[in-house]
Design an enzyme around this catalytic site. Structure first.
Site, mmCIF file in Angstrom:
data_model
loop_
_atom_site.group_PDB
_atom_site.id
_atom_site.type_symbol
_atom_site.label_atom_id
_atom_site.label_comp_id
_atom_site.label_asym_id
_atom_site.label_seq_id
_atom_site.Cartn_x
_atom_site.Cartn_y
_atom_site.Cartn_z
ATOM 1 C CB SER A 28 -0.941 0.007 1.210
ATOM 2 O OG SER A 28 -0.222 -0.201 2.409
ATOM 3 C CG ASN A 115 -4.068 -5.033 12.880
ATOM 4 O OD1 ASN A 115 -3.513 -4.916 11.792
ATOM 5 N ND2 ASN A 115 -4.392 -6.211 13.399
ATOM 6 C CG HIS A 161 -42.716 21.017 -11.834
ATOM 7 N ND1 HIS A 161 -42.923 19.675 -11.587
ATOM 8 C CD2 HIS A 161 -43.502 21.687 -10.951
ATOM 9 C CE1 HIS A 161 -43.815 19.542 -10.618
ATOM 10 N NE2 HIS A 161 -44.179 20.748 -10.199
ATOM 11 C CB SER A 282 -14.880 26.856 -27.954
ATOM 12 O OG SER A 282 -14.752 26.110 -29.159
ATOM 13 C CE LYS A 288 -19.577 26.887 -26.537
ATOM 14 N NZ LYS A 288 -20.550 25.835 -26.674
ATOM 15 C CG ASN A 290 -17.542 26.443 -23.344
ATOM 16 O OD1 ASN A 290 -18.619 26.840 -23.791
ATOM 17 N ND2 ASN A 290 -16.608 25.890 -24.096
ATOM 18 C CD GLU A 295 -19.680 22.474 -18.851
ATOM 19 O OE1 GLU A 295 -20.009 21.654 -19.702
ATOM 20 O OE2 GLU A 295 -18.913 23.429 -19.093
ATOM 21 C CE1 TYR A 322 -6.265 -3.605 8.723
ATOM 22 C CE2 TYR A 322 -5.321 -5.795 8.446
ATOM 23 C CZ TYR A 322 -5.467 -4.487 8.018
ATOM 24 O OH TYR A 322 -4.824 -4.077 6.889
ATOM 25 C CD GLN A 327 -2.851 -2.553 2.085
ATOM 26 O OE1 GLN A 327 -2.176 -2.772 3.092
ATOM 27 N NE2 GLN A 327 -2.572 -3.080 0.909
HETATM 28 N N1 ARG Z 1 -1.132 -1.458 5.261
HETATM 29 C C1 ARG Z 1 -2.100 -1.970 6.167
HETATM 30 C C2 ARG Z 1 -3.445 -1.281 5.987
HETATM 31 O O1 ARG Z 1 -3.493 -0.267 5.360
HETATM 32 C C3 ARG Z 1 -1.628 -1.780 7.563
HETATM 33 C C4 ARG Z 1 -2.164 -2.773 8.544
HETATM 34 C C5 ARG Z 1 -1.601 -4.100 8.279
HETATM 35 N N2 ARG Z 1 -1.947 -5.019 9.326
HETATM 36 C C6 ARG Z 1 -1.835 -6.338 9.156
HETATM 37 N N3 ARG Z 1 -2.196 -7.066 10.136
HETATM 38 N N4 ARG Z 1 -1.374 -6.850 8.041
HETATM 39 O O2 ARG Z 1 -4.447 -1.746 6.430
#
Ligand code: ARG
Length: 463
Positions: A28, A115, A161, A282, A288, A290, A295, A322, A327
């Site tokens: 991650s 966690n 409406h 444009s 134009k 815009n 938007e 968890y 993640q």
């Molecule tokens: N990168 C993990 C997340 O975003 C961190 C927690 C990971 N914990 C674990 N028990 N693998 O959730």
């Protein structure tokens, strides 16, 4: 990049490193590096607490706390080398801390788990977004109050409406959005107050046998208190969902306003002129101008509500505590927050810069039989007719005017009398749009005096 050796953070029982695809799906760090500052703040608070509780030595805690600042400056300076093999921001920071300070780094993770660490980091990050949304909303509300005050008595058509209904005032229309964004502000504040409990010290899921002081870390990180159940603390993402929920409603409001600005700035309406700063041209049609910002704001609800749905689906059916599914919480929230803040800022800029075309508004206000209700009300008030009869008589006059290609005030008294012979010349007083709006003095109504009272109330609230 695949390590042939096992993971140095958790690989004690592993003989081989992960497959490249395992590493790719597991990591991650490409996105959770956005929580680096929060991660380091959490770790610094945790280390100070461990020392205060005599769980680690003061000198180790000092080395950890100083080392973490070094790591932070590397990250902020752009010199930090992130490693996918180290999965996430938590292990990247800890591994680098080890390189910087050596052996004491290994004591930082005492009495905590990734966690509770990730829950803490993410909460700190989302908390900042509640604050950013609050600032963005306040600025937008101020801009709307400016418009409302300037045009408290400018008449324009009010629609139902998208058909002309009754005349209203520009200020009244602006103040409708102040109410909406005011509720958004309230939702952000409510959710922020509810989420401000510290997960740190919940450890993996069950708490810890170390004599930690959760109040101390909670306080150091600006939380009101530690969360009361460790299973819940590590598996709760309500705070992110509440942010996305409030953000979705806010984005929905923004999209409605943006849609009106798109319509109003068209050549057919000409109700507002958007500034050059918030319009584009444009490349092929020279005439134009815009309303691109409007938007794009109108479209932002798509990704923000999408994030809300996506995270709800991630969380649905997850057993306690968890699971790695969680993640998947971050990218959605990051994207939604970035886009909400951008949309709020763009809307604020547009509202500040735009000018209402008072003459076009007034001309439109008087067309489309907008004072028909005023006529019906007059028949009730002055001639004592039942409202249903008055409604019918007025309808026949509208049909007559339509047939003659004119508006209600253009009918002669004789023509009026064909519908009801009790009608007198006084009726023409209520057919003017100015009189119409001035008469709507009920609380929250469109009369300029009511609009000014609401502007004053909001100024009082905002201080
Ligand atoms: N990168 C993990 C997340 O975003 C961190 C927690 C990971 N914990 C674990 N028990 N693998 O959730």
């Amino acid at each position: 990049m695949t390590d042939t050796t096992s993971n140095k953070m958790w690989g004690g029982r592993f003989a081989a490193g992960p497959d490249a695809i395992m590493e790719a799906i597991n990591a991650s760090i490409s996105f959770d590096q956005r929580m680096a500052a929060q991660d380091i703040a959490g770790s610094r608070a945790h280390a100070a607490m461990l020392a205060a509780q005599d769980i680690i030595s003061d000198s180790d805690a000092d080395a950890i706390r100083k080392g973490l600042l070094t790591v932070l400056s590397e990250i902020e300076g752009g010199t930090f080398a992130y490693s996918t093999a180290l999965e996430d921001i938590h292990m990247n920071v800890e591994a680098r801390l080890k390189e910087v300070i050596g052996e004491p780094a290994g004591r930082l993770h005492t009495g905590r788990s990734r966690n509770d660490q990730v829950a803490t980091d993410f909460k700190l990050w989302v908390r900042d977004q509640f604050d950013a949304a609050e600032s963005g909303l306040l600025a937008l509300i101020q801009a709307l109050l400016g418009q409302a005050e300037a045009g408290a008595d400018w008449v324009m058509p009010g629609f139902t409406h998208l058909q002309t209904a009754q005349p209203v005032t520009w200020g009244h229309h602006m103040m409708a959005y102040v109410e909406m964004f005011g509720r958004d502000l309230g939702r952000m504040r409510d959710a922020r107050a509810r989420m401000n409990e510290s997960p740190l010290g919940a450890a993996a899921l069950a708490g810890t046998s170390f004599p930690i002081d959760r109040d101390m870390t909670a306080q150091a990180l600006g939380f009101d208190r530690p969360s009361a159940n460790s299973l819940d603390a590590v598996s709760d993402r309500d705070f992110a969902l509440e942010f996305l929920g409030a953000a979705s409603i806010c984005a929905m409001h923004l999209s409605r306003f943006a849609e009106e600005l798109v319509i109003w700035s068209s050549a057919q309406f000409r109700f507002v002129t958007l500034s050059d700063r918030f319009s584009t041209g444009s490349s092929i049609m020279p005439q134009k101008k815009n309303p691109d910002a409007a938007e794009l704001i109108r479209a932002k609800i798509g990704r923000i509500m999408g994030a809300n749905v996506a995270l709800m689906m991630v969380m649905k059916g997850l057993p306690l505590a968890y699971s790695k599914d969680m993640q998947e919480d971050k990218e959605q929230v990051f994207d939604a927050a970035d886009n909400l803040m951008l949309a709020l800022a763009a809307m604020e800029g547009m509202v500040k810069d735009m000018s209402a075309n008072r003459d076009s508004l007034a001309a439109a206000a008087g067309s489309g039989f907008s004072t028909a209700t005023d006529l019906a009300d007059w028949l009730v008030r002055v001639l004592g007719l039942p409202f249903r009869d008055a409604h019918h008589i007025t309808g026949s006059l509208v049909a007559l005017a339509e047939k003659n290609g004119c508006d209600l005030p253009d009918l002669t008294l004789d023509q009026m009398k064909t519908a009801h012979d009790g009608i007198t010349a006084d009726v023409f007083d209520v057919l003017g749009v100015e009189n119409s709006v001035n008469s709507r003095m009920s609380y929250g109504g469109t009369a300029p005096a009511q609009v000014r009272a609401q502007v004053a109330r909001w100024k009082g609230i905002l201080g």
